[in-house]
Design an enzyme around this catalytic site. Sequence first.
Site, PDB file in Angstrom:
ATOM      1  N   ASN A 164      44.668 -14.933 -43.900  1.00  0.00           N
ATOM      2  CA  ASN A 164      43.629 -14.641 -45.556  1.00  0.00           C
ATOM      3  C   ASN A 164      42.668 -15.708 -45.582  1.00  0.00           C
ATOM      4  O   ASN A 164      43.645 -17.372 -45.711  1.00  0.00           O
ATOM      5  CB  ASN A 164      44.336 -13.733 -45.737  1.00  0.00           C
ATOM      6  CG  ASN A 164      42.864 -12.952 -46.418  1.00  0.00           C
ATOM      7  OD1 ASN A 164      41.967 -12.337 -45.589  1.00  0.00           O
ATOM      8  ND2 ASN A 164      42.896 -12.730 -47.951  1.00  0.00           N
ATOM      9  N   ARG A 220      33.059 -19.345 -35.859  1.00  0.00           N
ATOM     10  CA  ARG A 220      34.657 -19.350 -36.247  1.00  0.00           C
ATOM     11  C   ARG A 220      36.185 -18.712 -36.160  1.00  0.00           C
ATOM     12  O   ARG A 220      36.115 -17.531 -35.849  1.00  0.00           O
ATOM     13  CB  ARG A 220      34.509 -17.943 -37.847  1.00  0.00           C
ATOM     14  CG  ARG A 220      33.432 -17.484 -38.929  1.00  0.00           C
ATOM     15  CD  ARG A 220      33.416 -19.329 -39.541  1.00  0.00           C
ATOM     16  NE  ARG A 220      34.346 -19.160 -40.339  1.00  0.00           N
ATOM     17  CZ  ARG A 220      34.431 -18.686 -41.517  1.00  0.00           C
ATOM     18  NH1 ARG A 220      33.175 -17.973 -42.006  1.00  0.00           N
ATOM     19  NH2 ARG A 220      35.270 -18.401 -42.900  1.00  0.00           N
ATOM     20  N   ASP A 252      43.290 -11.806 -42.385  1.00  0.00           N
ATOM     21  CA  ASP A 252      41.484 -12.025 -41.054  1.00  0.00           C
ATOM     22  C   ASP A 252      42.344 -12.211 -39.370  1.00  0.00           C
ATOM     23  O   ASP A 252      41.814 -12.047 -38.882  1.00  0.00           O
ATOM     24  CB  ASP A 252      41.197 -13.712 -41.303  1.00  0.00           C
ATOM     25  CG  ASP A 252      40.226 -13.679 -42.039  1.00  0.00           C
ATOM     26  OD1 ASP A 252      38.946 -13.147 -42.064  1.00  0.00           O
ATOM     27  OD2 ASP A 252      40.355 -13.515 -43.875  1.00  0.00           O
TER      28      ASP A 252
END
Length: 339
Positions: free
Chosen positions: A247, A93, A237
């Site tokens: 985000n 990720r 994030d």
Amino acid sequence: MSGPVLAASVRYAADGAVEILDRRVYPFEVSWVRCATSEDVAVAIERMVTQSSGPLFAATAGMVLGAREARHDGPEQAAARLRAVGARLVATRPTNNHIRDAVHAVLAATVDRSGEGPPAGDELVEAVEAAARAHEDGYRARSAALGRHAAGLLDDGTRVLTHCWADAFLIATVEAARAAGKRLEFVCTETRPYLQGARLTAATLVEMGYRPTVITDGMVAAALSDGLADVALTAADRVTLDGHVINKVGTLGVALAARAFGVPFYALIDAPDPQAPTAADVVIERRDGDEVLHALGTRTAAEGVTGYYPAFDVTPPHLVTRIVTERGAYHPNNVKESL
């Protein structure tokens, strides 16, 4: 009283395997995905078994499994194997830097520590386990500090609009507000395509004694126009040094609606990323568009339809009222001062 279920969603089984709570089906099922190897952990992260800060704890656990897999290697071979495990985890990720920072912290404290040769065997396993615990404890402490600063921005009775699942940041904010005698109300976007807001945020708030209202993602502007919320509060994030907030996709729309209706927009992050001076330095993960054509495992679009899924979006600083970090609440233009 024990904390919310999602506050502890990665655990070690008695036989040493790692078990990750499957957030794709929670709260309808409390199901744990068993990971016997570091590669199993990487695949679980890629497949969205865990999200938000969950991958941080999965990554530290994956590094522990990697150290155990390298137990019988020589020092240099073990170091190389552990770095490869770390690289594999980081690649799962790319937008959220939790995994990257967790991997780097473990490597820096073990095979890359200065002035010493890399450990091997049981020494390596013990060193990685200790580094993993230290990083996890540090994250929890930073989240608690962030929560106290966020709660300080909220008055008693504030109606809070959330988007997606802010995980430890939201739990810490709610706990700090409660400790200060403040009672909050919540409106949660459902957050397509995995419905994290409806399933994770709302379920956790119910678990903590609240009765949140759930709206679809497309209702944010209408909800704010109707006065349903006093502030918008999301996690981030990643936050760049120049104050851009990255985000879950849809956050930009929340921020635009908040600006249009005079509602403060607060973003929560333990710290901005020193490796991301601008938004151009952040990789935005593009997931398979087929994911938006399904909800809870059921296809919702006709055959022949294609999907588009940038998993994150970028909110510019002028739409952000404050960025709340472990060190306080900062104007986006000054957030780099929090480092």
